[in-house]
Design a protein around this motif. Structure first.
Motif, short mmCIF file in Angstrom:
data_model
loop_
_atom_site.label_atom_id
_atom_site.label_comp_id
_atom_site.label_asym_id
_atom_site.label_seq_id
_atom_site.Cartn_x
_atom_site.Cartn_y
_atom_site.Cartn_z
N GLY A 136 -7.92 6.40 -4.99
CA GLY A 136 -6.79 5.60 -5.48
C GLY A 136 -6.29 6.12 -6.81
N TRP A 137 -5.36 5.37 -7.40
CA TRP A 137 -4.81 5.81 -8.69
C TRP A 137 -4.66 4.61 -9.61
CZ3 TRP A 137 -0.35 3.14 -9.42
CH2 TRP A 137 0.37 2.74 -8.29
N GLY A 157 4.40 -4.28 -25.39
CA GLY A 157 5.17 -3.95 -24.19
C GLY A 157 4.43 -3.01 -23.28
N MET A 158 3.10 -3.14 -23.22
CA MET A 158 2.29 -2.26 -22.38
C MET A 158 2.56 -2.61 -20.90
SD MET A 158 1.02 -1.37 -25.21
CE MET A 158 -0.14 -0.07 -24.94
N ALA A 159 2.42 -1.61 -20.02
CA ALA A 159 2.63 -1.85 -18.59
C ALA A 159 1.70 -0.94 -17.80
CB ALA A 159 4.08 -1.56 -18.20
N ASN A 204 -4.12 -0.66 -6.15
CA ASN A 204 -4.38 -1.98 -5.57
C ASN A 204 -3.43 -3.06 -6.07
OD1 ASN A 204 -6.48 -0.95 -4.16
ND2 ASN A 204 -8.09 -1.72 -5.52
N GLY A 205 -2.57 -2.73 -7.05
CA GLY A 205 -1.65 -3.76 -7.56
C GLY A 205 -1.50 -3.69 -9.06
N PRO A 206 -0.70 -4.62 -9.61
CA PRO A 206 -0.41 -4.55 -11.05
C PRO A 206 -1.60 -4.95 -11.91
CG PRO A 206 0.67 -6.45 -10.05
CD PRO A 206 0.03 -5.69 -8.93
#
Ligand code: NAD
Length: 359
Positions: free
Chosen positions: A282-283, A294-296, A301-303
């Protein structure tokens, strides 16, 4: 103990989830005093305000070469005159019990001198990144702090930021298996300021790599949890009028012992801000990785769901205060700054030689 007192105490313990740290204590907790050395952009915009939100330390003093800033800071933050120093009388801070920690927020060429003077004055030290001009200076700073028996940490705020901490956890615990590839880049477009110390080699040590690229190097190191063994790099200059002494953009590749390869970019010519890892199963990645807020981030598998705007600097300084109070090592010691400088020096060597270089 009366039955009534027993019931009250039991109630407190239950409410605390048996966490004894929230039991009432007689002694008031001591907040450690921090003195900021250098009141430029970072102290003014981030560290001063963050020190209004800390719980284990507070802004006790300042050290500045600009008399006008003494008055501004004294009135803004209620700093007593006895806790205000300049670069000449700084060593007298040794006799000031209000100051426990000196935070060096100066141009890079001054980091070594003020770190060593602070330690010799009996103060614990936080020194901003990049730790110093070169590996040799980093080693001298570590030795001086050891000899003075003082803790030394580097201002690596992202080790206290939840999205980056998640990258460390996912990578180091191999949640998606072995990491195969990392992409990491940090940069912004330099304006027209020609006079900044950041453009002068003997004041900054280097250019975009030392200032911005260091975050990308850190990102690759803390995501893999490994030290790179080889580096290969090349540089690009589009505005030689500005970047005659220091690097503008550098493309680098780091080879890690576990097999991961990190492709990195540092730049004073492009707006870049990411840390991405591809693993066997995965990644996981941050698409806003190194900012103050404002980190993202997301994974295959999702956010990722964390507070994107927690105060990184407050968390970093509180952790250092706790390390001192509880005699614990810091997770961002001088040795970490030294390791980054070793990678940076190898990148500059590779640009010189045009070959792969050993770290
Ligand atoms: P700045 O240029 O805004 O401020 C530098 C300060 O040093 C000024 O107050 C200036 O008056 C003083 N100074 C003393 N002698 C000087 C000299 N000979 N030349 C120039 N200035 C001199 O810089 P800054 O952005 O506050 O950066 C300071 C340090 O903090 C650097 O090491 C930088 O990399 C680091 N920093 C870290 C972060 C972070 O996120 N951790 C962010 C910004 C800066």
């Amino acid at each position: 103990m009366t039955r009534r007192r027993f019931v009250i105490n039991a109630g407190i313990l239950a409410a605390c989830g048996l966490n004894l740290s929230c039991m009432p204590v007689n002694k008031q907790k001591k907040k450690l005093g921090i003195a900021l050395v250098g009141l430029g952009g970072y102290s003014n915009g981030q560290l001063g305000p963050a020190l209004q939100q800390t719980t284990d330390c507070y802004l006790a003093g300042i050290v500045t070469g600009t008399p006008a800033k003494e008055k501004q800071w004294a009135s803004r933050y209620n700093i007593p005159e006895k806790n205000i120093y300049n670069y000449e009388n700084f060593d007298a801070i040794a006799k000031n019990p209000d100051i426990d920690i000196v935070y060096v927020v100066l141009p890079v060429f001054m980091h070594k001198e003020f770190t060593i003077r602070a330690a010799q004055a009996g103060k614990h030290v936080i020194c901003e990144k990049p730790m110093a001009m070169n590996v040799r200076e980093c080693e001298e700073m570590i030795t001086a702090c050891k000899q003075a028996d003082k803790l030394l940490s580097i201002g690596y705020r992202l080790h206290f930021e939840p999205f980056n901490m998640e990258m460390m956890r996912l990578g180091q615990q191999k949640i998606f298996g072995d990491i195969q590839q990392i992409e990491c880049a940090n940069g912004y477009t330099w304006g027209n300021n020609k006079s900044s110390w950041r453009l002068k080699k003997d004041l900054a040590g280097g250019g975009g790599l030392m200032d911005m690229g260091i975050y990308a190097i850190q990102g690759a190191r803390y995501t893999t949890g490994e030290e790179p063994v080889f580096v290969m790099a090349k540089q690009e200059t589009t505005r030689p009028d500005l970047f005659s002494e220091v690097d503008e953009t550098i493309y680098f590749e780091l080879t890690f012992p576990g097999g991961a390869v990190a492709k990195g970019i540092s730049s004073y010519n492009m707006n870049l801000n990411y840390l991405k890892a591809k693993a066997e199963n995965g990644w996981f990645q941050l698409t806003s990785a190194y900012r103050y807020g404002g980190m993202a981030g997301e994974t295959s598998n999702g956010p990722m769901n964390f507070d994107p705007n927690m105060n990184q600097q407050a968390a970093q300084m509180d952790d250092f205060a706790q390390c001192i109070l509880h005699k614990k090592p810091t997770r961002v010691p001088g040795e970490m700054g030294l390791l980054d400088m070793k990678v940076i020096e190898a990148i500059y060597r590779s640009i010189e030689s045009g070959k792969k270089e050993k770290v």
